[in-house]
Design a protein around this motif. Sequence first.
Motif, PDB file in Angstrom:
ATOM      1  N   HIS A  97    -121.634  40.100 -24.812  1.00  0.00           N
ATOM      2  CA  HIS A  97    -123.066  40.103 -24.529  1.00  0.00           C
ATOM      3  C   HIS A  97    -123.729  41.363 -25.068  1.00  0.00           C
ATOM      4  N   ALA A 144    -124.974  37.494 -20.170  1.00  0.00           N
ATOM      5  CA  ALA A 144    -124.306  36.586 -21.108  1.00  0.00           C
ATOM      6  C   ALA A 144    -125.171  35.353 -21.371  1.00  0.00           C
ATOM      7  N   SER A 200    -120.889  29.939 -22.472  1.00  0.00           N
ATOM      8  CA  SER A 200    -121.418  31.178 -21.932  1.00  0.00           C
ATOM      9  C   SER A 200    -120.897  31.445 -20.531  1.00  0.00           C
ATOM     10  N   THR A 238    -127.860  36.406 -23.728  1.00  0.00           N
ATOM     11  CA  THR A 238    -127.285  36.556 -25.069  1.00  0.00           C
ATOM     12  C   THR A 238    -127.103  35.185 -25.715  1.00  0.00           C
TER      13      THR A 238
END
Length: 149
Positions: A8, A55, A49, A58
């Motif tokens: 991330h 995360a 993810s 990201t």
Amino acid sequence: MQLLIMRHGEAGWHALDQERTLTDAGRHQVAECAAQIAASPWRPRQIWSSPYVRARQTAAIVSEILNCPIEEKSFITPEDDPGVCLEALLENTCSPLMLVSHMPLVGSLSTLLVDGHRRGIPFMTSQAVVLDMPVVGPGCADLKAQFLP
């Protein structure tokens, strides 16, 4: 199978671990790395993810740039066992696949797939690697590329 493993982006420290959000610099670095992946031959068809906020953020940035769907996976949080992820990869049929997660998992999973042990290599935030595996298993992957912000 081709697997992209990404840590991330940079996150702030003003919240509980699971709720930490990306900084502006983190968002920029993730977009920069995703743009490099978009220009490469290793564009993922799907993203897995971690459920942690940083995360998911990201993965959302990467998904927007690469135009691929995201699936949240509960077994790829920071302290999860890379062996559990390996078992899920054995059942996966999507390739290339991208996994967006955290240290130490990204380091230990990468090392398990390339070298067959779990000691773990370091990952910078927003860093991604491409692993190519003719067979999914410990020590079966070759590191093909890495992307740095």
